[in-house]
Enzyme design. Structure first.
Site, PDB file in Angstrom:
ATOM      1  N   GLU A 166      -5.154 -25.018 113.442  1.00  0.00           N
ATOM      2  CA  GLU A 166      -3.951 -24.229 113.692  1.00  0.00           C
ATOM      3  C   GLU A 166      -3.575 -23.579 112.372  1.00  0.00           C
ATOM      4  O   GLU A 166      -3.214 -24.279 111.410  1.00  0.00           O
ATOM      5  CB  GLU A 166      -2.781 -25.068 114.205  1.00  0.00           C
ATOM      6  N   ASP A 213      -1.513 -24.628 106.285  1.00  0.00           N
ATOM      7  CA  ASP A 213      -0.374 -23.828 105.817  1.00  0.00           C
ATOM      8  C   ASP A 213      -0.257 -24.047 104.324  1.00  0.00           C
ATOM      9  O   ASP A 213      -0.817 -25.023 103.780  1.00  0.00           O
ATOM     10  CB  ASP A 213       0.916 -24.239 106.529  1.00  0.00           C
ATOM     11  N   ASP A 265       3.752 -14.699 110.709  1.00  0.00           N
ATOM     12  CA  ASP A 265       4.509 -13.553 110.210  1.00  0.00           C
ATOM     13  C   ASP A 265       3.784 -12.278 110.649  1.00  0.00           C
ATOM     14  O   ASP A 265       2.596 -12.109 110.350  1.00  0.00           O
ATOM     15  CB  ASP A 265       4.574 -13.625 108.681  1.00  0.00           C
ATOM     16  N   ASP A 317       5.613 -13.577 119.468  1.00  0.00           N
ATOM     17  CA  ASP A 317       6.727 -12.857 120.080  1.00  0.00           C
ATOM     18  C   ASP A 317       6.768 -11.416 119.596  1.00  0.00           C
ATOM     19  O   ASP A 317       7.607 -10.633 120.046  1.00  0.00           O
ATOM     20  CB  ASP A 317       8.050 -13.537 119.719  1.00  0.00           C
TER      21      ASP A 317
END
Length: 224
Positions: A50, A75, A124, A160
């Site tokens: 991920e 991350d 982002d 989104d």
């Protein structure tokens, strides 16, 4: 009162399920490239990443649902990784790890073909055009993923952002990638989908704000 960032950075260094770029900068420890199955997880199960995982909510839920797969949340922001890593330890999820590195360094930590699936959840979107090469579905990053992905491995994007969704569709077409599935409105079209129904903190926030959640699954063009 919750822990502050400094405390989390100090504690994350003690977590057995977190590997950090600083762990390998003194030359004493070998990077885990090619050793995820044999040494890090101790099994031969397929490996899912991920990327830009934040708190690792998707990786954690996928790990719970798929005990015969291994998951690594990637991350650079340690304070966020701390939350996912702490939950994984508390819940005794042995098939999930976290790797705190920059995503463009993936080939240093995974050998060719070692990764069998990639999830990118609410990254982002970098809306400014000059920053488009920072988008995680930009051709620059697809070239990086190619260096670690097994042949035919799927890449999932959930977002989104209309801009990132549209941009990704353009890149898939321009790069000759194989589009496997596209959902314009996840919660409108697939309200009962177990996989896409996994929601993160940010996704729930987006839904409360009336945003539409998009999803696309594709695989890279096979090299001649």
């Amino acid at each position: 009162m919750g822990k502050n960032k400094l405390e989390r950075f100090e504690e994350i260094g003690t977590f057995e399920n977190v590997l950090e770029l600083t762990d390998f900068q003194d030359g004493e420890d070998e990077k885990p490239r090619g050793r995820w199955a044999s040494e890090i997880f101790g099994n031969g199960n397929p490996l899912t990443l991920e990327l830009a995982c934040g708190k690792g909510e998707y990786a954690l839920e996928l790990a719970r649902r798929n005990p015969t797969r291994n998951f690594v949340g990637v991350d650079i922001k340690g304070a966020r990784i701390w939350k996912g890593a702490k939950r994984a330890l508390d819940q005794e999820l042995s098939n999930v790890r976290f790797l705190r590195i920059y995503i463009d360094h993936l080939p240093e930590y995974f050998r060719p073909g070692e990764v069998e699936e990639i999830w990118i959840t609410f990254p982002d979107p970098y809306p400014r055009s000059p920053d488009r090469n920072k988008r995680l579905t930009d051709p620059k990053f697809l070239a990086i993923y190619r260096q670690v992905l097994a042949a035919g491995a799927p890449i999932h994007l959930k977002t989104d952002s209309d801009l990132l969704f549209g941009y990704t569709r353009e890149v898939i077409s321009e790069q000759g990638c194989h589009l496997e599935e596209l959902v314009e409105d996840v919660h409108g079209e697939r309200p009962d989908d177990e996989l896409l129904g996994i929601t993160t903190y940010y996704e729930e926030k987006h839904l409360r704000n009336g945003k539409t959640i998009h999803y696309v699954r594709f695989r890279l063009r096979e090299e001649a």
